[in-house]
Each structure stands twice: as structure tokens, then as C-alpha cells.
Design a protein around this motif. Structure first.
Motif, PDB file in Angstrom:
ATOM      1  N   VAL A 171       0.835  -1.202   0.000  1.00  0.00           N
ATOM      2  CA  VAL A 171       0.000   0.000   0.000  1.00  0.00           C
ATOM      3  C   VAL A 171       0.868   1.248   0.000  1.00  0.00           C
ATOM      4  O   VAL A 171       0.708   2.142  -0.844  1.00  0.00           O
ATOM      5  N   ALA A 194      -1.506  -1.900  -5.133  1.00  0.00           N
ATOM      6  CA  ALA A 194      -2.484  -2.006  -4.047  1.00  0.00           C
ATOM      7  C   ALA A 194      -3.742  -1.243  -4.454  1.00  0.00           C
ATOM      8  O   ALA A 194      -3.669  -0.273  -5.207  1.00  0.00           O
ATOM      9  N   GLU A 196      -6.451  -0.705  -1.951  1.00  0.00           N
ATOM     10  CA  GLU A 196      -7.214  -0.384  -0.747  1.00  0.00           C
ATOM     11  C   GLU A 196      -7.975   0.933  -0.902  1.00  0.00           C
ATOM     12  O   GLU A 196      -7.551   1.815  -1.657  1.00  0.00           O
TER      13      GLU A 196
END
Length: 438
Positions: A171, A194, A196
Motif C-alpha cells: 500500500v 495495491a 485499498e
């Protein structure tokens, strides 16, 4: 040194409002370095790690104005890049894990970025290779001083877009590379990125500043470099990790709690993982309502009847930051759970403290633990313990709130690093917790 004194076994009731997301704030605050124009950020959590980063930005020359609780403006029109080579910066930058994410913006805008080996939780090795390999792909030269553990990247002629496949879906690594690439010449593609919600938020903020990022929410990002970025207004999401912590707290203390304004669409699998533990939670608008679990909660087995396994995975999988919470909640469930923590080899070592409290846990190896639930037939016993990291710390706090007797938690700075005024907010819903100097 401060400690928490907690009288356990008290049923709680009331509403809580989750703080702004710590992990998003760390990225968003670093992004203000990408523009000389004013950036306004709302819903910033008032916690140690974030306040350290804000102070670091101020020492770099960023003009900071506090507008109100959680709201600030930042203007990076007179950044002192020379501060990066001072002893003060080596000490300050080394105390905070999130400081690594200033490197990408500084490299993109000023052609160089330096950072001491970042600090943070002691939960195992947290490699930085993904960050620096990404910068090298964009044309930066890398150097590392082993004696001082000091990293540096330089690109005096600017960065150039590149195609890259990340070795892991980091992340912070993805965030750093994206922030560097937005001002690079040409197109950059980042595969195995990533995705997220916090990374999505960063990309949306950068686009609102004039960046050109597509593929947001997927693991393939395409970034067309631009010459400059402007200012913006951005609001940070509610913290999904804190939301999961409140769910676990409600279940363990058999309390009726409503968590307000949780941004359901950004919670992913989190609600369903807690439902697998037998916890009832209702969606009421954008709130989560958890009723009293007077009769406890029963773990759901797999379809074939085998033991439930809960493991972490990159988004949209289950976040590793909530596995400590799930583990402590499982100690009072009806049924057994295998917890598989894949990412960090030291994160499960706090279970010895739960075992001291009477929990039935078998630590199989550094990454796996089997929890045999008590079904509230045997409550945990109060004890004195020390918080080893942010997430284990809040897990031990939840255990203490459910235990019989008065517990003491030491090293609570670890909890304060990630949770805003947690003792005050717990007292507001009936918890018996005090903060004392020792």
C-alpha cells in the motif's frame, strides 16, 4: 509513563463516531508536498503518528494552519529540501513509519528525496524494496548509507514514466510510486498495485489536483504525467480499522453500540468476517448497529464442517490490521478459529498475554494460532500487561474491558499512536477506564 487502569466486565451502551483513517491520512498528508498551492484536508485524526508527520512537514517549511478539530490547510510553496540532510531530520523521520511516503513527492517535485530507516510497530520486517525499485524504474539513482541506515534517491533531470510490475502489492509502496509518477514525463503503468480504499482516496485527491490517473480501484494503474498540480479540498474516510475495533469491543463486552457514519461501501469483507464469528451487526443507513450478545456468538464452520480459518490478504481481502482484534474476539466465541497472519512474523506474539488472562490459544508458529473459544463460560482474568504495537494494544484493551477485575495496560503510547482519545470515548459509553501516570 502513562498506563490505563480498566475495570472489566461492564456492559457498555451508546453511539461512537469513528475517527479519520490513520493509514489514509499518512498518504494524503505527504501528497501536499506535490503542489505549491493550498490544500485543505478534513477529518484528520488527532493521534501521535499523524501529529508527528504534521510536525515533520512544518519543519520542512510547509505552512500549516489549523482550521478546527481535524481540519488543516497546508501550503508547500517554500519547502526547505536541505532539512532532509540534517541530524534533526534523521531523528525525526526515523521515529515514524509513514515518513517514507514523503520521498515520492519530494523526488517528483524537487528531484531528490532522503529518509532514515523508518520506525513504527515492531511487528516484523517491513521491507522498503518496492518503494525504491519503483523510483529506480522511473529513472532515479538510489544510494544507501549502511552506517546511518539512510536512504536517498535523486533525479536531477526529472522522472520518466515506465511500465512496472510490483513485487508485492504494498500500500505505501504503491502510494509512493503514484505520487512520484504523477509529475513524471510520459505514461507510467503500475501492475500489482495495491487497491485499498485509502489508496483509491489518494488517487482521487491527486486527480482533483490535476493528475491523470486511471484504473483507480483496480490493481492496474495508468498515470499520465502532468507538469504541475494545484490545490484541493479533501475529506479523509472513517477508519475501517477503528470500526472493526468497535465491533470487536461490542461483541466481547456484550454491549449495544451504534457506530455512526462508517462508509459501508468502503468496508469490503470486514462486516462478513465478523458475521462468520457469529456476531450480529445491522446496517442502519450508513451506521452499524451491534446488539447485546447476551447469549454469546457462535463461530460458523466451513461448508464441509472444518474449522473456520481467517487469514489476511491484500484488498479486497481481509486487512491484516484487524487480525489481532478477530483473535481476541474469538477467545469468547462458541467454537474454534484458526488465525493465519501471513504478512508479519511477530504480530501474533502478544497472545501470551491473552493466555495469561485465561484464553485458550495454541500458537502453532509465528504466523498461525488456533483459538478455542470459551463461549463466555469462563471469563478472562484481569492482569498487568504491556502494549507491543497499535493493533495488539487495542486488542489487549478489549480483552481487559471484558475481563473480571481491574487490569493495567502499560506502554499505552502505542495505542495513542493509532486511536484518538480512546479512554475518553470509552468512558462516554460507560467504560470504567482511567489514564494514570506511573
Amino acid at each position: 509513563m502513562e498506563v490505563f487502569k480498566i475495570e472489566g466486565g461492564v456492559h457498555l451502551k451508546g453511539e461512537v463516531i469513528p475517527q479519520g483513517a490513520k493509514n489514509e491520512a499518512l498518504q494524503i498528508l505527504c501528497a501536499v508536498l506535490l503542489t505549491p498551492e493550498r490544500v485543505t484536508i478534513n477529518n484528520i485524526p488527532d493521534i501521535i503518528d499523524i501529529n508527528k508527520l504534521i510536525k515533520l512537514l512544518g519543519n520542512l517549511g510547509v505552512k500549516i494552519e489549523k482550521l478546527g478539530h481535524g481540519s488543516y490547510t497546508f501550503q508547500s510553496d517554500e519547502v526547505n529540501v536541505g532539512y532532509l540532510e540534517t541530524e534533526a531530520f534523521k531523528k525525526e523521520g526515523g521515529s515514524l513509519r509513514g515518513s517514507i511516503m514523503i520521498v515520492g513527492p519530494l523526488l517528483a517535485r524537487f528531484g531528490k528525496g532522503y529518509i532514515p530507516k523508518p520506525g513504527g510497530d515492531k511487528i516484523g520486517r517491513r521491507r522498503l524494496d518496492t518503494h525504491f525499485e519503483g523510483f529506480i524504474n522511473l529513472g532515479a539513482k538510489f544510494r544507501y548509507n549502511r552506517e546511518d541506515h539512510f536512504y536517498g534517491v535523486e533525479a536531477p533531470d526529472g522522472l520518466v514514466g515506465a511500465d512496472m510490475l510490483l513485487d508485492e502489492a504494498s500500500v505505501t509502496g504503491t502510494a509512493n510510486i503514484v505520487m512520484a509518477a504523477v509529475l513524471a514525463k510520459g505514461k507510467t503503468t503500475v501492475y500489482n498495485a495495491a487497491c485499498e480504499p485509502y489508496l483509491q482516496q489518494l488517487c482521487k485527491m491527486l486527480n482533483s489536483m490535476g493528475a491523470n490517473i486511471t484504473g483507480v480501484g483496480s490493481n492496474l494503474l495508468t498515470i499520465e504525467g502532468v507538469e504541475k498540480l494545484g490545490g484541493c479540498v479533501h475529506r479523509i474516510l472513517p477508519d475501517m480499522i477503528e470500526i472493526g475495533s468497535w465491533i470487536g469491543l461490542a461483541a466481547m463486552t456484550r454491549s449495544e453500540i451504534t457506530i455512526k457514519d462508517v462508509s459501508w461501501e468502503n468496508l469490503g469483507v470486514i462486516p462478513n468476517v465478523f458475521r462468520k464469528l457469529g456476531i450480529t451487526l445491522e446496517k442502519r443507513g450508513d451506521d452499524i448497529f451491534i446488539p447485546e450478545h447476551i447469549d454469546g456468538y457462535e463461530v460458523k464452520t466451513d461448508i464441509d464442517g472444518s474449522i473456520l480459518t481467517i487469514a489476511d490478504a491484500p484488498w479486497p481481502g481481509f486487512t491484516p490490521d484487524l487480525l489481532s482484534i478477530v483473535l481476541v474476539v474469538a477467545t469468547q466465541a462458541k467454537g474454534d478459529v484458526l488465525i493465519h497472519q501471513k504478512m508479519f512474523e511477530s504480530r501474533l506474539f502478544f497472545v501470551d498475554k491473552l493466555i495469561d488472562m485465561g484464553a485458550k490459544i495454541m500458537l502453532c508458529d509465528p504466523h498461525r494460532a488456533v483459538v478455542i473459544g470459551h463461549d463466555f463460560k469462563s471469563v478472562l482474568k484481569a492482569t498487568t500487561m504491556s502494549s507491543p504495537d497499535i493493533r495488539a494494544g487495542i486488542s489487549l484493551l478489549i480483552a481487559a474491558l471484558s475481563a473480571k477485575g481491574t487490569s493495567t495496560i502499560q506502554n499505552i503510547e502505542q495505542i495513542d499512536r493509532g486511536y484518538e482519545r480512546i479512554d475518553e470515548r470509552l468512558r462516554a459509553i460507560g467504560a470504567k477506564i482511567v489514564r494514570e501516570k506511573q
